[in-house]
Scaffold this motif. Structure first.
Motif, PDB file in Angstrom:
ATOM      1  N   GLY A  20       0.821  -1.194   0.000  1.00 15.40           N
ATOM      2  CA  GLY A  20       0.000   0.000   0.000  1.00 15.40           C
ATOM      3  C   GLY A  20       0.856   1.244   0.000  1.00 15.40           C
ATOM      4  N   MET A  21       0.195   2.410   0.041  1.00 18.71           N
ATOM      5  CA  MET A  21       0.915   3.668   0.011  1.00 18.71           C
ATOM      6  C   MET A  21       1.811   3.835   1.232  1.00 18.71           C
ATOM      7  SD  MET A  21      -2.114   6.155  -1.443  1.00 18.71           S
ATOM      8  CE  MET A  21      -1.100   7.638  -1.420  1.00 18.71           C
ATOM      9  N   MET A  22       1.345   3.354   2.388  1.00 19.31           N
ATOM     10  CA  MET A  22       2.145   3.491   3.604  1.00 19.31           C
ATOM     11  C   MET A  22       3.422   2.669   3.511  1.00 19.31           C
ATOM     12  SD  MET A  22       2.114   5.274   6.278  1.00 19.31           S
ATOM     13  CE  MET A  22       3.133   5.394   7.760  1.00 19.31           C
ATOM     14  N   ASP A  23       3.339   1.500   2.898  1.00 20.24           N
ATOM     15  CA  ASP A  23       4.540   0.677   2.707  1.00 20.24           C
ATOM     16  C   ASP A  23       5.554   1.421   1.846  1.00 20.24           C
ATOM     17  OD1 ASP A  23       3.603  -1.679   4.079  1.00 20.24           O
ATOM     18  OD2 ASP A  23       2.271  -2.017   2.375  1.00 20.24           O
ATOM     19  N   ASN A  24       5.052   2.075   0.792  1.00 21.53           N
ATOM     20  CA  ASN A  24       5.944   2.800  -0.107  1.00 21.53           C
ATOM     21  C   ASN A  24       6.626   3.973   0.593  1.00 21.53           C
ATOM     22  OD1 ASN A  24       5.434   1.220  -2.400  1.00 21.53           O
ATOM     23  ND2 ASN A  24       3.612   2.386  -2.912  1.00 21.53           N
ATOM     24  N   VAL A  25       5.832   4.761   1.318  1.00 24.97           N
ATOM     25  CA  VAL A  25       6.414   5.945   1.953  1.00 24.97           C
ATOM     26  C   VAL A  25       7.410   5.563   3.040  1.00 24.97           C
ATOM     27  CG1 VAL A  25       4.659   6.331   3.741  1.00 24.97           C
ATOM     28  CG2 VAL A  25       5.876   8.278   2.781  1.00 24.97           C
ATOM     29  N   LEU A 314      -3.982   9.643  -9.119  1.00 22.61           N
ATOM     30  CA  LEU A 314      -3.934   9.047  -7.779  1.00 22.61           C
ATOM     31  C   LEU A 314      -2.616   8.321  -7.554  1.00 22.61           C
ATOM     32  CD1 LEU A 314      -7.567   7.605  -7.678  1.00 22.61           C
ATOM     33  CD2 LEU A 314      -6.748   9.636  -6.468  1.00 22.61           C
ATOM     34  N   GLY A 315      -2.471   7.736  -6.382  1.00 23.24           N
ATOM     35  CA  GLY A 315      -1.258   7.005  -6.047  1.00 23.24           C
ATOM     36  C   GLY A 315      -1.199   5.629  -6.684  1.00 23.24           C
ATOM     37  N   ASN A 316       0.021   5.058  -6.717  1.00 24.77           N
ATOM     38  CA  ASN A 316       0.271   3.696  -7.197  1.00 24.77           C
ATOM     39  C   ASN A 316      -0.229   3.450  -8.620  1.00 24.77           C
ATOM     40  OD1 ASN A 316       1.588   2.935  -4.872  1.00 24.77           O
ATOM     41  ND2 ASN A 316      -0.161   1.903  -3.959  1.00 24.77           N
ATOM     42  N   GLN A 317      -0.025   4.401  -9.506  1.00 23.74           N
ATOM     43  CA  GLN A 317      -0.426   4.243 -10.897  1.00 23.74           C
ATOM     44  C   GLN A 317       0.693   3.647 -11.748  1.00 23.74           C
ATOM     45  OE1 GLN A 317      -3.754   5.024 -11.954  1.00 23.74           O
ATOM     46  NE2 GLN A 317      -3.764   4.888  -9.719  1.00 23.74           N
ATOM     47  N   ILE A 318       1.926   3.952 -11.408  1.00 27.11           N
ATOM     48  CA  ILE A 318       3.088   3.389 -12.099  1.00 27.11           C
ATOM     49  C   ILE A 318       3.688   2.328 -11.184  1.00 27.11           C
ATOM     50  CG2 ILE A 318       5.364   3.874 -13.059  1.00 27.11           C
ATOM     51  CD1 ILE A 318       4.411   6.714 -13.653  1.00 27.11           C
ATOM     52  N   THR A 319       3.630   1.081 -11.640  1.00 33.61           N
ATOM     53  CA  THR A 319       4.056  -0.052 -10.824  1.00 33.61           C
ATOM     54  C   THR A 319       4.973  -0.962 -11.628  1.00 33.61           C
ATOM     55  OG1 THR A 319       2.239  -1.508 -11.500  1.00 33.61           O
ATOM     56  CG2 THR A 319       1.784   0.045  -9.702  1.00 33.61           C
ATOM     57  N   GLN A 320       5.365  -2.079 -11.014  1.00 35.62           N
ATOM     58  CA  GLN A 320       6.201  -3.053 -11.704  1.00 35.62           C
ATOM     59  C   GLN A 320       5.482  -3.653 -12.917  1.00 35.62           C
ATOM     60  OE1 GLN A 320       4.976  -3.127  -8.683  1.00 35.62           O
ATOM     61  NE2 GLN A 320       4.576  -5.196  -7.884  1.00 35.62           N
ATOM     62  N   LYS A 321       4.161  -3.521 -12.961  1.00 33.87           N
ATOM     63  CA  LYS A 321       3.397  -4.077 -14.069  1.00 33.87           C
ATOM     64  C   LYS A 321       3.501  -3.247 -15.346  1.00 33.87           C
ATOM     65  CE  LYS A 321      -0.091  -6.400 -11.196  1.00 33.87           C
ATOM     66  NZ  LYS A 321      -1.538  -6.499 -10.882  1.00 33.87           N
TER      67      LYS A 321
END
Length: 435
Positions: A20-25, A314-321
């Motif tokens: 989630g976003m908290m993990d990233n930050v 929004l957040g998490n739009q660019i990912t490993q996918k």
């Protein structure tokens, strides 16, 4: 023995949990903290939030029925000054998202050199499902429920996703109405991002998008390049995306693809920004069906050939996918947390530069600071003055981060975090910790 084997096999089949976003930050924070050898006690303090407010409140709908809403306000840290950060109205709003966004605001205000800490919050709802009257009652009731948890010298909300100057006007009016008569006008700066006629700052509407554009411009200047002729794509064509695209086009760059919550469009020959903006205003805010572009599958948006990508949704739009499919050489983060940690690693390995959110979209909070000062001092700043001040402030921040990045041989995000955290660490060292 067979039971143990079965457990091992089952474990292998389990997918890794989605971060989630908290993990990233937290991963970003810890990386920078390790680099600057952050004092362990200060690391403990900055790893948690100061306060987390969750309120449930009833609101009467147009049909007479009562609906219960859940609102959040997370106050991460106020070592440098009052909590500062937006309120968003979106179905994804929850305590985890509010924590991450509040922490990002702490780094953002610190990096910009502002006398603020970080806070964030909002209401878990889809505003498109409610009338204007219902949204006003929801907003006023939320403000009342927050009570003394906000204030012009304590916690100062601002617009965010799906909130605007009208939302801020409702909050300011409700908050001032709860104060003693002699104090009401003195509390106008309880929020920023208000309408011009209600204590707002001229130019605040474009401050975030203009700041995104400025960071791209400064990046190009450091590379001795021009933006004229550069192709760019924008994800999110709301306030931030529109103004960023507006100023990019004025500089001679060409918009070739755009995406919003309704769909995606592309035209490699270019999309006129003002034409698209005017179209969305008569098409319920949607860019789909724009006559001067082709509709595009959302999955193919990031594959568009371009020089610059501006994720402003929004957040998490660019990912490993999808990170491997991105063609841009520069990612300018107009949104908060649009790139997750795994996606960023892939992009950096590919030589893609990322201007991080806490630097790239900080024009909004800088503009908010100007508005706060304007209200506090009883002044009135004009647009040309505001834009000049914003340009100067953003250039100082960009050069500071870019120079640190080159000196330390690190990416721009880690450099920005290091600078931001160092300033807060210095404040704690100088003040000490209350026993």
């Amino acid at each position: 023995m067979r039971t143990i084997t079965a457990e091992v096999n089952n474990t292998k089949k389990k997918k890794a949990p989605v971060k989630g976003m908290m993990d990233n930050v937290m991963e970003q924070f810890n990386s920078a903290a390790d680099h600057i050898d952050l004092h362990p006690n200060i690391r403990k303090i900055l790893s948690i939030t100061n306060n987390e407010i969750i309120v449930h409140f009833p609101v009467k709908m147009d049909n007479g029925e009562v609906e219960i809403f859940t609102g959040y306000r997370v106050q991460h840290n106020n070592a440098l000054g009052p909590y500062k950060g937006g309120l968003r109205y979106h179905p994804t709003v929850d305590i985890d998202a509010a924590r991450a966004l509040a922490m990002w605001m702490t780094w953002k205000t610190s990096l910009a050199g502002l006398p603020y800490g970080g806070g964030k919050g909002g209401i878990q709802l889809d505003p498109s499902q409610y009338s204007q009257g219902e949204l006003e009652r929801i907003t006023r009731r939320f403000t009342f429920a927050l009570a003394d948890n906000i204030g012009p010298e304590h916690d100062i909300p601002a617009p965010d996703v799906n909130t605007n100057s009208q939302t801020m006007a409702w909050i300011a009016d409700t908050y001032m109405s709860t104060r003693p008569p002699a104090e009401r006008t003195a509390n106008q700066h309880v929020v920023t991002g208000k309408p011009d006629g209600s204590g707002g700052l001229e130019g605040r509407d474009r401050a975030t998008g203009y700041g995104v554009f400025l960071n791209i411009k400064f990046w190009a200047e450091r590379r001795k390049e021009k933006l004229k002729g550069k192709k760019f794509i924008v994800q999110g064509f709301g306030n931030v995306g529109y103004w960023a695209a507006h100023f990019m086009e004025k500089e001679g760059a060409k918009l070739v693809a755009a995406q919003d919550a309704f769909g995606s469009i592309r035209n490699t020959n270019g999309i006129k920004v003002e034409d698209l903006y005017n179209y969305t205003r008569i098409n319920n805010g949607s860019l789909t069906g724009f006559p001067n572009a082709f509709d595009l599958d959302n999955e193919k948006f990031f594959t568009t050939e371009c020089d610059i990508c501006i994720p402003a949704a929004l957040g998490n739009q660019i990912t490993q996918k999808n990170a491997k499919s991105i063609k841009a050489k520069l990612i300018a983060e107009g949104a908060n947390g649009p790139t997750n940690v795994e996606g960023e690693k892939i992009l950096l390995e590919r030589g893609v530069t990322i201007i991080p959110d806490i630097l790239c979209n900080s024009g909004g909070v800088v503009g908010s600071y100007f508005e706060w000062l304007q209200n506090r001092n009883g002044e009135l700043w004009h647009l040309d003055e505001v834009m000049a001040k914003l340009d100067k402030k953003m250039r100082e921040s960009f050069n500071k981060v870019f120079d640190y990045s080159e000196k330390e041989g690190m990416d721009l995000r880690t450099a920005a975090y290091c600078i931001a955290i160092r300033r807060i660490e210095k404040a704690y060292i100088q003040r000490g910790i209350f026993p």
